[in-house]
Enzyme design. Structure first.
Site, mmCIF file in Angstrom:
data_model
loop_
_atom_site.group_PDB
_atom_site.id
_atom_site.type_symbol
_atom_site.label_atom_id
_atom_site.label_comp_id
_atom_site.label_asym_id
_atom_site.label_seq_id
_atom_site.Cartn_x
_atom_site.Cartn_y
_atom_site.Cartn_z
ATOM 1 N N ASP A 73 0.860 -1.194 0.000
ATOM 2 C CA ASP A 73 0.000 0.000 0.000
ATOM 3 C C ASP A 73 0.891 1.237 0.000
ATOM 4 O O ASP A 73 0.859 2.073 0.907
ATOM 5 C CB ASP A 73 -0.928 -0.006 1.208
ATOM 6 N N ASN A 78 0.375 6.799 3.798
ATOM 7 C CA ASN A 78 0.829 5.761 4.717
ATOM 8 C C ASN A 78 2.260 6.000 5.207
ATOM 9 O O ASN A 78 2.910 5.076 5.681
ATOM 10 C CB ASN A 78 0.743 4.383 4.050
ATOM 11 N N ASP A 91 0.759 0.535 7.352
ATOM 12 C CA ASP A 91 -0.177 -0.276 6.567
ATOM 13 C C ASP A 91 0.551 -1.315 5.707
ATOM 14 O O ASP A 91 0.770 -1.127 4.511
ATOM 15 C CB ASP A 91 -1.068 0.614 5.689
ATOM 16 N N GLU A 93 -0.626 -4.528 5.433
ATOM 17 C CA GLU A 93 -1.507 -5.675 5.252
ATOM 18 C C GLU A 93 -1.362 -6.333 3.877
ATOM 19 O O GLU A 93 -1.622 -7.525 3.724
ATOM 20 C CB GLU A 93 -2.975 -5.261 5.456
#
Length: 214
Positions: A73, A78, A91, A93
């Site tokens: 991401d 971020n 972030d 994930e």
């Protein structure tokens, strides 16, 4: 930040990894397809997403670069800054191993996504920020690696975001926060961008506006 992330050692645990005999890019596409199939359970899917998956298969790069750790991401929203210097990357994930173009293209695309929204709202936005030419030139300067096949990877980024938007709207509909649209493709906020990228008309239109080269 991307150059630093991509220079990190390849992880063996803690991120999504390919199956045996599966290339990192093919694994990334497979996982995206699995996520979309899960999101679409019990409802009609989005024809645009189906067409985009077919486009990805038809336009898959001939050569897949050596994999690196990819952030997943990669966007300015971020990154935490202190005194204009980045101090944290958030972030993770979607972190995995794969071509570095996954992150480079995502950073370019996400800015384009918000730039297009700004222009739809008759706002100027930042049309000269994070352009393809600037991002790729700076990345090559820092790493010595010239990103390639960006038409593919940016269009694939648009598909990834389309699947995410589809899931967000499925959830909103399920909880009564949004109405079911007559056309499932309307659940994808940037459907016009996806369609134009697949048709090969998005960047020429942008070039005509003088913000990027085709």
């Amino acid at each position: 930040m991307l150059a630093a992330v991509h220079a990190a050692p390849l992880p063996t645990v803690g991120v999504a990894l390919p199956n045996d005999g599966e290339s990192p890019l093919r694994a990334h596409i497979r996982r995206l397809r699995e996520f979309y199939d899960w999101a679409a359970q019990g409802r009609a899917g989005a024809p645009l997403i189906e067409r985009a998956f077919a486009w990805v298969d038809e336009n898959f790069p001939k050569d897949e670069p050596e994999p690196v750790l990819t952030w997943g991401d990669a966007r300015i929203g971020n990154i935490m800054y202190r005194d204009f210097a980045p101090v944290a990357v958030l972030d993770w994930e979607m972190a995995t191993v794969g071509p570095r173009e996954l992150d480079i293209a995502w950073m370019i695309f996400i800015h384009r996504f918000f730039q297009d929204l700004a222009e739809l709202a008759t706002l100027e936005g930042l049309p000269d920020f994070l352009t393809r030419d600037d991002v790729t030139a700076e990345y090559e300067r820092l790493t010595g690696y010239a990103p390639r096949d960006l038409d593919f990877y940016i269009t694939y980024s648009a598909l990834v975001h389309a699947v995410i938007m589809f899931r967000i709207n499925c959830r909103a509909i399920h909880f009564g926060q949004a109405a079911e649209p007559a056309d499932p493709d309307d659940m994808i906020l940037h459907r016009a961008t996806v369609e134009a990228m697949m048709a090969g008309t998005y960047w020429p239109l942008d070039s005509a506006r003088g913000t990027e080269e085709a």
